[in-house]
Design a protein around this motif. Structure first.
Motif, short mmCIF file in Angstrom:
data_model
loop_
_atom_site.label_atom_id
_atom_site.label_comp_id
_atom_site.label_asym_id
_atom_site.label_seq_id
_atom_site.Cartn_x
_atom_site.Cartn_y
_atom_site.Cartn_z
N GLY A 55 -40.73 -61.40 -50.88
CA GLY A 55 -41.23 -62.71 -50.73
C GLY A 55 -40.33 -63.76 -49.87
N VAL A 56 -39.44 -63.16 -49.08
CA VAL A 56 -38.73 -63.96 -48.31
C VAL A 56 -39.39 -64.01 -46.84
CG1 VAL A 56 -36.44 -63.81 -46.96
CG2 VAL A 56 -36.60 -63.04 -49.29
N THR A 57 -39.28 -65.06 -46.31
CA THR A 57 -39.85 -65.38 -44.98
C THR A 57 -38.99 -64.85 -43.75
OG1 THR A 57 -41.44 -66.93 -45.86
CG2 THR A 57 -41.20 -67.03 -43.69
N GLY A 58 -39.34 -64.09 -43.00
CA GLY A 58 -38.49 -63.77 -41.94
C GLY A 58 -38.75 -64.47 -40.40
N LEU A 59 -40.19 -64.57 -40.36
CA LEU A 59 -40.60 -65.51 -39.30
C LEU A 59 -41.81 -66.19 -39.76
CD1 LEU A 59 -40.76 -62.92 -36.14
CD2 LEU A 59 -39.05 -64.64 -36.72
N GLY A 76 -29.51 -68.30 -32.86
CA GLY A 76 -29.81 -68.67 -34.08
C GLY A 76 -29.04 -68.44 -35.03
N HIS A 77 -28.84 -69.10 -36.16
CA HIS A 77 -27.83 -69.13 -37.29
C HIS A 77 -28.28 -67.64 -37.91
CE1 HIS A 77 -25.87 -72.93 -37.30
NE2 HIS A 77 -27.02 -73.46 -37.42
N THR A 78 -27.42 -67.09 -38.83
CA THR A 78 -27.33 -65.97 -39.62
C THR A 78 -28.77 -66.25 -40.47
OG1 THR A 78 -25.31 -65.85 -39.57
CG2 THR A 78 -26.56 -64.11 -41.25
N ALA A 79 -29.55 -65.22 -40.59
CA ALA A 79 -30.82 -65.25 -41.08
C ALA A 79 -31.89 -66.26 -40.71
CB ALA A 79 -30.56 -65.69 -42.87
N SER A 80 -31.99 -66.57 -39.38
CA SER A 80 -32.69 -67.47 -39.21
C SER A 80 -34.05 -66.53 -38.43
CB SER A 80 -32.22 -68.20 -37.52
OG SER A 80 -31.67 -67.20 -36.88
N GLY A 81 -33.93 -65.33 -38.55
CA GLY A 81 -34.88 -64.29 -38.23
C GLY A 81 -35.03 -63.50 -36.84
N LYS A 82 -33.93 -63.77 -36.31
CA LYS A 82 -33.57 -63.02 -34.86
C LYS A 82 -33.83 -61.54 -35.08
CE LYS A 82 -29.15 -64.08 -34.60
NZ LYS A 82 -28.93 -64.74 -35.93
N SER A 83 -33.39 -60.91 -35.93
CA SER A 83 -33.66 -59.42 -35.90
C SER A 83 -34.82 -59.03 -36.51
CB SER A 83 -32.55 -58.88 -37.29
OG SER A 83 -31.11 -59.12 -36.87
N THR A 84 -35.58 -59.87 -37.31
CA THR A 84 -36.79 -59.92 -37.59
C THR A 84 -37.88 -59.83 -36.38
OG1 THR A 84 -36.53 -60.95 -39.67
CG2 THR A 84 -38.63 -60.77 -39.09
N ILE A 86 -36.62 -59.03 -33.33
CA ILE A 86 -36.65 -58.01 -32.57
C ILE A 86 -37.34 -56.54 -33.24
CG2 ILE A 86 -34.76 -56.21 -31.80
CD1 ILE A 86 -34.29 -58.60 -30.34
N LYS A 87 -37.24 -56.60 -34.53
CA LYS A 87 -37.83 -55.34 -35.23
C LYS A 87 -39.15 -55.46 -34.92
CE LYS A 87 -34.39 -54.88 -38.81
NZ LYS A 87 -34.11 -55.32 -40.34
N LEU A 88 -39.95 -56.38 -34.83
CA LEU A 88 -41.36 -56.66 -34.66
C LEU A 88 -41.60 -56.08 -33.42
CD1 LEU A 88 -42.33 -60.08 -35.97
CD2 LEU A 88 -42.96 -57.88 -36.96
N1 LIG Z 1 -35.75 -55.62 -44.98
C1 LIG Z 1 -35.90 -56.89 -45.49
N2 LIG Z 1 -36.23 -57.24 -46.88
C2 LIG Z 1 -36.35 -58.36 -47.34
N3 LIG Z 1 -35.87 -59.57 -46.60
C3 LIG Z 1 -35.53 -59.35 -45.29
C4 LIG Z 1 -35.21 -58.09 -44.58
N4 LIG Z 1 -34.71 -58.00 -43.48
C5 LIG Z 1 -34.30 -59.39 -43.27
N5 LIG Z 1 -34.82 -60.05 -44.39
C6 LIG Z 1 -34.46 -61.70 -44.52
O1 LIG Z 1 -35.30 -62.24 -43.64
C7 LIG Z 1 -34.59 -63.18 -43.19
C8 LIG Z 1 -34.41 -63.38 -41.93
O2 LIG Z 1 -33.59 -62.12 -41.48
P1 LIG Z 1 -32.82 -61.60 -40.17
O3 LIG Z 1 -34.06 -61.62 -39.29
O4 LIG Z 1 -32.10 -60.34 -40.23
O5 LIG Z 1 -31.96 -62.64 -39.39
P2 LIG Z 1 -30.80 -62.97 -38.38
O6 LIG Z 1 -31.06 -61.49 -37.70
O7 LIG Z 1 -31.15 -64.09 -37.62
O8 LIG Z 1 -29.57 -63.13 -39.15
C9 LIG Z 1 -33.25 -63.37 -44.01
O9 LIG Z 1 -33.53 -64.36 -45.00
C10 LIG Z 1 -33.06 -62.05 -44.43
O10 LIG Z 1 -32.65 -62.14 -45.78
#
Ligand SMILES: Nc1ncnc2c1ncn2[C@@H]1O[C@H](COP(=O)(O)OP(=O)(O)O)[C@@H](O)[C@H]1O
Ligand SMILES: [Mg+2]
Lengths: 272, 301
Positions: A55-59, A76-84, A86-88
């Motif tokens: 249920g957590v929103t990434g983007l 962006g800050h931690t947990a802002s959605g950067k890695s999300t 990239i993963k997409l």
């Molecule tokens: N595999 C996952 N399952 C559930 N929540 C995730 C997962 N990956 C990331 N999140 C959540 O999505 C949000 C964005 O994460 P992320 O893209 O990793 O941020 P960043 O890389 O900017 O620190 C965060 O709140 C994180 O907890």
């Protein structure tokens, strides 16, 4: 008589040469027209949402276009959605809603069994180096190509060129544990570019490195972008790097694009 | 070329992980061996049962006793009637006088027979009928029973049914046992492959990341399962070929008496090679199937 014949044939040769040059020129123009982005951006995200299973929103509705050969920071800050984000791009995750296209591939709708085709065109570098501890530097870089079934003969020049590019030509026989963090990251970069990918994705590549080493790594990545024309998309929260390099900066905040600056600097803190 | 290279690498990787998880691999192989040996025994037994049943059926005859008051005309008529029945192959007549003579010449019976009058004959005229098709024997017997002057009709129905049902029980038992063992083996192989997959999780993640095709990722694990199956079938195959041949040569001179007649072991040539091929296939398939399950479950690609 003979001299005339020779002259005529020379003339013909010259003409043939010019024709070839013209052909090549038109071919290049034609290629640039199609692949260079006039018809389609190299990377395009349209209204992209990512909600994780828990249920957590990434983007939350990202629109973004990146041209070929660009160098783009995602900050962006931690947990802002950067890695999300990239993963997409390398189809580790699928968007919940919206379109993602990379180099003309509809990534969101790419079937699991076809993901490997996308990954062969993308180099990926992480904060943790993801090297295989039992393989030498050379073997680590050769590993992907080897697993594609390419012959060792064809692999060798590619691996050596990649190691040269990152400045590790003298460490081919070392094992990862014998290398410094910066060197290990260089091996990763070499592995990522060995197959001449069109796109290099980096998720916090300098996260584990001290400032000096980080700078060296960034120099390597910038060189790759300039010399090989590889498009670079890098997620980072390293202010110094972003401020120094004067590249395009995309700011992500709470899963949304919160700013997009050409030759930008690290502006996250200013807006806070 | 490319395919051969990839296959070669998968094979080497599979061998490596077999050695790396030696104890688990050995457990899987041992389990395969035990299972396949039991399969082999089951196969050999049921093959022999089939051969024996065939022999019994070949020798199965219907014996018909005429009533004591049947005249010789009636006997002749009955014989020709019997020969007219579709399912009848051969009719052999034994007159009551023949029977009496036979007993008279038998030492044990001479004294009893000699107490009888010359005209007295306690025996009955009888026919032996060989049928063409044993499956239709009940119908044929009913037809015969409805004919005139027939006292009793006997055929080995009880003993045949009894033996066939014993054999059937053995067969079912073997199938259930073997089926269960195959499942246990498959489960063990699946677990072995699972451990291999877990121990190489990091490598698999990297493979996926760098664009290794799913087939190439899966192949070493499928190969490992296949190898376990094939390695596990070697000893059972040797057991089948040499073991059965040895047992056959030891027992072929000996015969075991039985209510029906004589049971001998079926000759090895007819079964051992087919059985060996079957064991190899079963081992290989079980291994592939088990590793396929492990790959599907733990290697979500
Ligand atoms: N595999 C996952 N399952 C559930 N929540 C995730 C997962 N990956 C990331 N999140 C959540 O999505 C949000 C964005 O994460 P992320 O893209 O990793 O941020 P960043 O890389 O900017 O620190 C965060 O709140 C994180 O907890
Ligand atoms: Mg991150």
């Amino acid at each position: 008589m003979i001299q005339v014949l020779i002259r005529v044939s020379r003339r013909a040769n010259d003409l043939y040469g010019i024709k070839e040059i013209l052909k090549k020129y038109f071919f290049l123009c034609y290629n640039n027209y199609y692949k260079g982005g006039s018809l389609m951006e190299f990377i395009e995200l349209k209204d992209v949402y990512k909600v994780y299973k828990n249920g957590v929103t990434g983007l939350a509705g990202v629109n973004l276009k990146i041209k070929k050969k660009d160098f783009v920071f995602i900050i962006g800050h931690t947990a802002s959605g950067k890695s999300t984000l990239i993963k997409l791009l390398y189809r580790e995750e699928r968007p919940t809603k919206g379109n993602v296209s990379v180099g003309g591939i509809d990534v969101a709708r790419l079937r699991n069994s076809k993901v490997y085709k996308l990954r062969r065109k993308i180099g990926i570098v992480f904060q943790d180096y993801k090297l295989l501890p039992k393989l030498t530097v050379y073997e680590n870089v050769a590993y992907p190509l080897d697993s594609y079934g390419i012959s060792s003969k064809e692999i060798r020049p590619k691996v050596l060129a990649a190691l040269e590019q990152v400045g590790l030509s003298d460490k081919t026989r070392s094992f990862p544990h014998e290398l410094s963090g910066g060197e290990q990251q260089r091996v990763c970069i070499a592995r990522a570019i060995a197959n001449n990918p069109k796109l290099l994705l980096c998720d916090e590549p300098t996260g584990n490195l001290d400032p000096d080493t980080s700078k060296e790594i960034m120099d390597v990545i910038e060189k790759i972008n300039k010399e090989l024309g590889t498009t670079v998309v890098m997620a980072t929260h390293d202010k110094d790097i972003v401020n120094r390099m004067k590249k395009r900066v995309v700011v992500i905040k709470d899963g949304l694009v919160d700013g997009d600056y050409l030759k930008g600097s690290y502006k996250v803190n200013e807006s806070d | 070329m490319k395919v051969i290279r990839i296959l070669g690498k998968s094979f080497i990787n599979a061998c490596k992980s077999l050695v790396r998880n030696l104890s688990l691999s050995l457990a899987s192989i041992t389990c395969t061996i035990i299972t396949l040996i039991l399969v082999s025994i089951g196969l050999l037994i049921s093959y022999n049962i089939r051969e024996i049943t065939k022999n019994i059926e070949k020798e199965l005859t219907v014996v018909i006793f005429m009533t004591k008051d049947a005249t010789s005309e009636e006997v002749i008529k009955t014989k020709s009637d019997l020969e007219k029945i579709d399912n009848v192959e051969k009719v052999i007549f034994t007159s009551k006088d023949d029977v009496k003579d036979r007993f008279k010449n038998d030492e044990k019976w001479t004294s009893i027979i000699s107490t009888l009058n010359e005209d007295d004959n306690p025996f009955q005229d009888s026919f032996e009928v060989v049928v063409k098709n044993v499956r239709d024997i009940n119908e044929t017997v009913t037809t015969i029973k409805n004919m005139d002057k027939i006292d009793t009709v006997k055929y080995g129905e009880n003993s045949v049914n009894e033996i066939v049902s014993i054999f059937d029980t053995i067969k079912t038992g073997t199938i259930v046992l073997v089926g269960g063992l195959v499942l246990v083996t498959a489960f063990l192989i699946t677990n072995t492959i699972k451990i291999t997959i877990f121990s190489r999780r990091k490598e698999i993640d990297i493979m996926r990341l760098v664009g290794t095709s799913n087939t190439v990722i899966k192949l070493p694990y499928l190969t490992e399962g296949l190898l376990i199956g094939i390695l596990g079938s070697i000893i059972p195959i040797l057991f089948t070929i040499f073991g059965y041949t040895l047992i056959y040569s030891k027992f072929s001179s000996m015969t075991v008496s039985n209510i029906i007649g004589v049971i001998t072991l079926a000759s090895p040539e007819g079964i051992i090679y087919i059985a060996s091929l079957f064991l190899l296939m079963l081992g290989a398939l079980t291994g592939m199937f088990a590793s396929g399950i492990a790959v599907r479950k733990y290697l979500k690609v």
